[in-house]
Design a protein around this motif. Structure first.
Motif, PDB file in Angstrom:
ATOM      1  N   LYS A 256       4.957   5.973   3.862  1.00  0.00           N
ATOM      2  CA  LYS A 256       6.100   5.239   4.800  1.00  0.00           C
ATOM      3  C   LYS A 256       6.633   6.297   5.989  1.00  0.00           C
ATOM      4  O   LYS A 256       6.947   5.957   7.125  1.00  0.00           O
ATOM      5  CB  LYS A 256       7.463   5.233   3.789  1.00  0.00           C
ATOM      6  CG  LYS A 256       8.473   4.048   4.611  1.00  0.00           C
ATOM      7  CD  LYS A 256       9.212   3.677   3.603  1.00  0.00           C
ATOM      8  CE  LYS A 256      10.436   2.599   4.373  1.00  0.00           C
ATOM      9  NZ  LYS A 256       9.911   1.512   5.174  1.00  0.00           N
ATOM     10  N   LYS A 257       6.458   7.751   5.974  1.00  0.00           N
ATOM     11  CA  LYS A 257       6.912   8.617   6.765  1.00  0.00           C
ATOM     12  C   LYS A 257       5.968   8.453   8.178  1.00  0.00           C
ATOM     13  O   LYS A 257       6.408   8.653   9.413  1.00  0.00           O
ATOM     14  CB  LYS A 257       6.726  10.067   6.279  1.00  0.00           C
ATOM     15  CG  LYS A 257       8.088  10.482   5.653  1.00  0.00           C
ATOM     16  CD  LYS A 257       7.992  11.919   5.207  1.00  0.00           C
ATOM     17  CE  LYS A 257       8.951  12.076   3.918  1.00  0.00           C
ATOM     18  NZ  LYS A 257       8.558  13.501   3.072  1.00  0.00           N
ATOM     19  N   ILE A 258       4.844   8.137   7.943  1.00  0.00           N
ATOM     20  CA  ILE A 258       3.639   8.082   9.017  1.00  0.00           C
ATOM     21  C   ILE A 258       3.341   6.840   9.360  1.00  0.00           C
ATOM     22  O   ILE A 258       2.724   6.607  10.623  1.00  0.00           O
ATOM     23  CB  ILE A 258       2.286   8.905   8.359  1.00  0.00           C
ATOM     24  CG1 ILE A 258       1.758   8.043   7.366  1.00  0.00           C
ATOM     25  CG2 ILE A 258       2.543  10.406   8.302  1.00  0.00           C
ATOM     26  CD1 ILE A 258       0.428   8.854   6.833  1.00  0.00           C
ATOM     27  N   SER A 259       3.698   5.755   8.786  1.00  0.00           N
ATOM     28  CA  SER A 259       3.216   4.423   9.107  1.00  0.00           C
ATOM     29  C   SER A 259       3.991   3.827  10.281  1.00  0.00           C
ATOM     30  O   SER A 259       5.456   4.412  10.460  1.00  0.00           O
ATOM     31  CB  SER A 259       3.593   3.648   8.108  1.00  0.00           C
ATOM     32  OG  SER A 259       3.306   2.030   8.246  1.00  0.00           O
ATOM     33  N   ALA A 260       3.462   3.062  11.097  1.00  0.00           N
ATOM     34  CA  ALA A 260       4.151   2.276  12.072  1.00  0.00           C
ATOM     35  C   ALA A 260       4.534   1.037  11.764  1.00  0.00           C
ATOM     36  O   ALA A 260       5.355   0.199  12.438  1.00  0.00           O
ATOM     37  CB  ALA A 260       3.247   2.006  13.389  1.00  0.00           C
ATOM     38  N   LEU A 261       4.637   0.540  10.312  1.00  0.00           N
ATOM     39  CA  LEU A 261       4.757  -0.590   9.854  1.00  0.00           C
ATOM     40  C   LEU A 261       6.197  -0.655   9.280  1.00  0.00           C
ATOM     41  O   LEU A 261       6.426   0.301   8.589  1.00  0.00           O
ATOM     42  CB  LEU A 261       3.739  -1.109   9.001  1.00  0.00           C
ATOM     43  CG  LEU A 261       2.382  -1.610   9.597  1.00  0.00           C
ATOM     44  CD1 LEU A 261       1.247  -1.711   8.553  1.00  0.00           C
ATOM     45  CD2 LEU A 261       2.252  -2.648  10.450  1.00  0.00           C
ATOM     46  N   THR A 262       7.027  -1.653   9.416  1.00  0.00           N
ATOM     47  CA  THR A 262       8.191  -1.626   8.323  1.00  0.00           C
ATOM     48  C   THR A 262       7.839  -1.903   7.000  1.00  0.00           C
ATOM     49  O   THR A 262       8.408  -1.087   6.230  1.00  0.00           O
ATOM     50  CB  THR A 262       9.068  -3.092   8.914  1.00  0.00           C
ATOM     51  OG1 THR A 262       8.882  -3.188  10.360  1.00  0.00           O
ATOM     52  CG2 THR A 262      10.526  -2.850   8.608  1.00  0.00           C
ATOM     53  N   THR A 263       6.936  -2.550   6.853  1.00  0.00           N
ATOM     54  CA  THR A 263       6.497  -2.451   5.322  1.00  0.00           C
ATOM     55  C   THR A 263       4.999  -2.157   5.279  1.00  0.00           C
ATOM     56  O   THR A 263       4.162  -2.752   5.555  1.00  0.00           O
ATOM     57  CB  THR A 263       6.582  -3.843   4.678  1.00  0.00           C
ATOM     58  OG1 THR A 263       7.826  -4.605   4.961  1.00  0.00           O
ATOM     59  CG2 THR A 263       6.451  -3.854   3.274  1.00  0.00           C
TER      60      THR A 263
ATOM     61  N   CYS B 167      -2.827   2.081   3.013  1.00  0.00           N
ATOM     62  CA  CYS B 167      -3.573   3.054   3.599  1.00  0.00           C
ATOM     63  C   CYS B 167      -3.515   3.300   5.079  1.00  0.00           C
ATOM     64  O   CYS B 167      -2.992   2.405   5.745  1.00  0.00           O
ATOM     65  CB  CYS B 167      -5.229   2.947   3.349  1.00  0.00           C
ATOM     66  SG  CYS B 167      -5.379   0.961   3.665  1.00  0.00           S
ATOM     67  N   LEU B 168      -3.585   4.382   5.797  1.00  0.00           N
ATOM     68  CA  LEU B 168      -3.693   4.767   7.055  1.00  0.00           C
ATOM     69  C   LEU B 168      -4.934   5.585   7.518  1.00  0.00           C
ATOM     70  O   LEU B 168      -4.768   6.793   6.753  1.00  0.00           O
ATOM     71  CB  LEU B 168      -2.323   5.376   7.520  1.00  0.00           C
ATOM     72  CG  LEU B 168      -1.947   5.714   8.859  1.00  0.00           C
ATOM     73  CD1 LEU B 168      -0.460   5.716   9.215  1.00  0.00           C
ATOM     74  CD2 LEU B 168      -2.512   7.031   9.380  1.00  0.00           C
TER      75      LEU B 168
END
Lengths: 244, 244
Positions: B70-77, B81-82
């Motif tokens: 969640k810290k690195i994601s650009a998505l709200t949900t 994987c990233l």
């Protein structure tokens, strides 16, 4: 000034259940609000940070601060205005012309874009499955850019509704006949399916003509078109062929 | 475990300037990441909350917590994987076939959808004005659904580039000739304009053929189509007419 109770009411309208309970929804931005004001919809109240919309009486219009607008807005970067409207009475669909049938479209942007397309192509009737995203979701209202006032939309048991219709039923499938080659009529139901799963089984069984948008790219790879762009191409073909 | 430095690096990649400095970008979700892994792109590192992507060596793969994702994601949900990839070397566009030219497309979803459309229609080359949203914006990468690996995209002074080209130049305008009636070639540049302002003046001057998507709805009201849906219809017409 906007009261705490008004903020609470509008914030609740971000959720479908409170829109239904209150029979209210809201729109944001000058262009969309002006289109809704020009339609048959009844304004409940207008909130604006500017001294605009002077044609709206002061009893229906409140000038608010940017901070208050941010509290009630559904946008990350709010516009300058937000207006609450009464939901219109439920409409009925007639068995004529082109009817677009949406089978569980979940993305608000897709529904809004499809309604804007229907408006462009003069298609006045859209039937949605009950699993389709709510028409009055703020993101749908926004994406329609005002088309919401010119296209009739109803929610119903789509499988049953199609089963009771006498119009021919078109659906897009990978194995369908090229939409470029198909004879398309001036009347019929065009079914567009869910973003992830396509058209559901029960409704597929009721499709009388399977059509496809030919693919020209790498056949191994490109998997699908977004449902709004697929709708654009299919509606364009129907109109191109039946308007000559 | 993902280190603080890694979190800091990936978070910085949400911004274009740090993507350029580091020559890195990231993608999210199993489907898109798998497509990028299958392409010529070089993986820098993969972060996943599952024990998946086993074909990626453990030195390039870290299992992380939902909280860290969640810290690195650009998505709200966030997805599960990233993956961070190295930017490929800049590509060059050849003067052949259909080339889509984008004049200041600002919305990442629109650019991603247009690339997915190009992929579908077998159009391999896209030239963007420098004011067009960055290809490696996380929302663009997401909206392409993997097509980013199959369509060549370059950013350049679009007006100059078109001026130097010998291909015929098509642009959509309200007063253009119906795209249904126009003779369309198998080679040419198709210019699509900015969401709010359309095609800019300098580029308009270089358009050799003005085309339009006929409108069937209320002529007083419906103002425009979304640029991605307009692109869908124009590309479909080019391919329909030149593929027979």
């Amino acid at each position: 000034m906007v009261s705490k109770n008004q903020i609470k009411l509008i914030s609740s309208l971000h959720q479908k259940k409170y829109r239904l309970v209150n029979q209210l929804f809201f729109a944001e931005g000058t262009k969309v609000i002006q289109e809704l004001l020009d339609s048959k919809l009844e304004l409940q109240h207008l909130y604006t940070t500017q001294n605009d919309f002077q044609s709206v009486s002061l009893s229906n219009r409140t000038q608010i601060s940017d901070a208050d607008l941010k509290k009630i807005s559904a946008l990350t970067t709010p516009n300058s205005c937000l207006a609450v409207f009464k939901m219109p009475e439920e409409q009925t669909i007639e068995q004529k012309g082109i009817v677009v049938a949406l089978d569980d479209i979940r993305d608000p942007g897709n529904l809004g874009t499809i309604l804007r397309l229907c408006d462009w192509f003069g298609i006045e009737q859209v039937v949605c499955s009950v699993g389709t995203v709510d028409l009055y979701n703020p993101k749908v209202v926004q994406a329609t850019m005002g088309s919401i006032t010119r296209v009739k939309v109803v929610y119903t048991d789509l499988e049953k509704w199609i089963g009771n219709s006498k119009l021919p039923v078109f659906g897009t499938f990978m194995d369908g006949e090229s939409v470029y080659e198909t004879n398309l009529p001036a009347e019929g139901i065009i079914v567009m399916g869910n973003e992830a799963n396509g058209i559901s089984e029960g409704i597929e069984a009721k499709v009388s003509q399977r059509i496809a948008i030919p693919r020209f790219g790498n056949l191994q790879k490109t998997e699908s078109l977004n449902v709004a762009t697929a709708t654009a191409i299919v509606l364009s073909e129907f109109k191109r062929k039946t308007s000559v």
